[in-house]
Motif scaffolding. Sequence first.
Motif, PDB file in Angstrom:
ATOM      1  N   GLN A 140      39.431 -35.762  49.923  1.00 13.05           N
ATOM      2  CA  GLN A 140      38.937 -37.162  50.182  1.00 13.05           C
ATOM      3  C   GLN A 140      39.437 -38.029  48.924  1.00 13.05           C
ATOM      4  O   GLN A 140      39.739 -37.646  48.000  1.00 13.05           O
ATOM      5  CB  GLN A 140      37.215 -37.246  50.178  1.00 13.05           C
ATOM      6  CG  GLN A 140      36.948 -38.525  50.602  1.00 13.05           C
ATOM      7  CD  GLN A 140      35.327 -38.440  50.910  1.00 13.05           C
ATOM      8  OE1 GLN A 140      34.993 -37.380  51.516  1.00 13.05           O
ATOM      9  NE2 GLN A 140      34.868 -39.370  50.419  1.00 13.05           N
ATOM     10  N   ALA A 141      39.799 -39.223  49.358  1.00 14.06           N
ATOM     11  CA  ALA A 141      40.376 -40.349  48.345  1.00 14.06           C
ATOM     12  C   ALA A 141      39.108 -40.653  47.540  1.00 14.06           C
ATOM     13  O   ALA A 141      38.748 -41.669  47.489  1.00 14.06           O
ATOM     14  CB  ALA A 141      40.964 -41.441  49.223  1.00 14.06           C
ATOM     15  N   TRP A 142      38.782 -39.806  46.608  1.00 16.10           N
ATOM     16  CA  TRP A 142      37.661 -40.150  45.914  1.00 16.10           C
ATOM     17  C   TRP A 142      38.131 -41.342  44.683  1.00 16.10           C
ATOM     18  O   TRP A 142      39.433 -41.251  43.963  1.00 16.10           O
ATOM     19  CB  TRP A 142      37.152 -38.992  45.083  1.00 16.10           C
ATOM     20  CG  TRP A 142      36.333 -37.980  45.981  1.00 16.10           C
ATOM     21  CD1 TRP A 142      36.949 -36.907  46.131  1.00 16.10           C
ATOM     22  CD2 TRP A 142      35.184 -38.251  46.417  1.00 16.10           C
ATOM     23  NE1 TRP A 142      35.993 -35.862  47.148  1.00 16.10           N
ATOM     24  CE2 TRP A 142      34.746 -37.038  47.131  1.00 16.10           C
ATOM     25  CE3 TRP A 142      34.140 -39.133  46.354  1.00 16.10           C
ATOM     26  CZ2 TRP A 142      33.775 -36.868  47.816  1.00 16.10           C
ATOM     27  CZ3 TRP A 142      32.923 -38.959  46.910  1.00 16.10           C
ATOM     28  CH2 TRP A 142      32.684 -37.714  48.037  1.00 16.10           C
ATOM     29  N   ASN A 143      37.390 -42.031  44.463  1.00 17.14           N
ATOM     30  CA  ASN A 143      37.292 -42.744  43.156  1.00 17.14           C
ATOM     31  C   ASN A 143      35.907 -42.837  42.461  1.00 17.14           C
ATOM     32  O   ASN A 143      34.966 -42.501  43.083  1.00 17.14           O
ATOM     33  CB  ASN A 143      38.026 -44.274  43.238  1.00 17.14           C
ATOM     34  CG  ASN A 143      36.893 -44.945  44.330  1.00 17.14           C
ATOM     35  OD1 ASN A 143      35.828 -45.111  43.950  1.00 17.14           O
ATOM     36  ND2 ASN A 143      37.587 -45.617  45.305  1.00 17.14           N
ATOM     37  N   LYS A 202      49.116 -37.349  48.499  1.00 16.94           N
ATOM     38  CA  LYS A 202      49.409 -38.188  49.746  1.00 16.94           C
ATOM     39  C   LYS A 202      51.214 -37.780  49.842  1.00 16.94           C
ATOM     40  O   LYS A 202      51.626 -37.901  50.912  1.00 16.94           O
ATOM     41  CB  LYS A 202      49.523 -39.540  49.166  1.00 16.94           C
ATOM     42  CG  LYS A 202      47.987 -40.188  49.037  1.00 16.94           C
ATOM     43  CD  LYS A 202      48.074 -41.789  48.973  1.00 16.94           C
ATOM     44  CE  LYS A 202      46.626 -42.392  48.977  1.00 16.94           C
ATOM     45  NZ  LYS A 202      46.608 -43.645  48.800  1.00 16.94           N
ATOM     46  N   GLY A 230      44.621 -33.295  48.978  1.00 12.84           N
ATOM     47  CA  GLY A 230      44.402 -34.778  48.589  1.00 12.84           C
ATOM     48  C   GLY A 230      45.552 -35.289  47.912  1.00 12.84           C
ATOM     49  O   GLY A 230      45.377 -36.448  47.148  1.00 12.84           O
ATOM     50  N   ARG A 251      48.689 -32.210  51.272  1.00 14.09           N
ATOM     51  CA  ARG A 251      47.907 -32.738  52.204  1.00 14.09           C
ATOM     52  C   ARG A 251      46.274 -32.531  52.254  1.00 14.09           C
ATOM     53  O   ARG A 251      45.412 -33.073  51.967  1.00 14.09           O
ATOM     54  CB  ARG A 251      48.167 -33.249  53.666  1.00 14.09           C
ATOM     55  CG  ARG A 251      47.446 -34.149  54.553  1.00 14.09           C
ATOM     56  CD  ARG A 251      48.105 -34.696  55.473  1.00 14.09           C
ATOM     57  NE  ARG A 251      48.497 -33.378  56.546  1.00 14.09           N
ATOM     58  CZ  ARG A 251      49.567 -32.914  56.769  1.00 14.09           C
ATOM     59  NH1 ARG A 251      50.526 -33.615  56.103  1.00 14.09           N
ATOM     60  NH2 ARG A 251      49.906 -31.940  57.426  1.00 14.09           N
TER      61      ARG A 251
END
Length: 311
Positions: A224-227, A287, A285, A282
């Motif tokens: 997941q594209a966590w921040n 790109k 996580g 991928r």
Amino acid sequence: MFFDPSSQHLNQFRQTEEIPARLQSLVIQGGNRRCLISRGIQILSQQIVHPEFDLYVHLVFSKDSIELFGKATVKKWLWVIQHEGDAEISFAGGESFALKANQHFFVQAEGAKENRFTFSQGRSVTVIVSLKPAGEKVVRQFYPDLWKRLQSKQDVTLHSSTYIEHYYREGLIQLVVPAVLLSAFLSAQWRMLLLLFCRQLNDVPLAEGKVVLAKQLLDQYPAQAWNLHELARRVGWNVQDLKTVFKRIYSVSPIEYLRHVRLELGILLVRSTTKPIVEIARECGFKRAHHFIRVFKAFTGKTPGQVRRER
């Protein structure tokens, strides 16, 4: 502490560099190890040195019950985890414990005195976290209720939940971690175990419970594209407190820990699957595959292709 047979039986054993097949599944790369063999008995003792503790993983295979001895060089706290098999443990200070698989306890071992470990027949795996002064400081500062229990000698022998068992199995035994990551990885894992231990004792503060949840999310959903803002929102906390407490407990920031989780997953997939590197990147996580390859090589010293060819 390493395990030794009794002095009258020591001459019946020989030390070998060749690890027997039935013990190879728990060999830790990069640690110190000693393997003793006698008729019907195999003992593999391994040690990993960390600034906060020494980690020992002992694997014993015996056709009959066996009595072994271990000695701490100085007085120190030990966290003993019986991963497999049954054991009776008697410490020089007078404490005795009868453990079954997945039980664990804290005990203060006397220095320069022998402690007796009696294992039932078959295979036994015992994990010992021997705290150094820096490790004791972690417990005192961040887990004061647990430290008070230890000082008052309250019973801290517990059955492990499946969740705790997972963390010491994957985090303290089967270590497939690049050497440059090992210290940070072990710091994170043993702090996580302390939190789970305290949870069993009902001593986990609310803030640390939120940090545990944040770590679980990163472990379970690394792609997941966590921040920090999204992670804080998911655990119901503010960004600054999450970042501060997470680093206090695990010695790394949430984003640094996420990088480790992604890299660990990437190493596992490269070694154990035939998936294309683009697909692995991928799933971890990343790109772009070339970014994954660059990070992979920076930590392992090899490209994914080189690691795959060495299988």
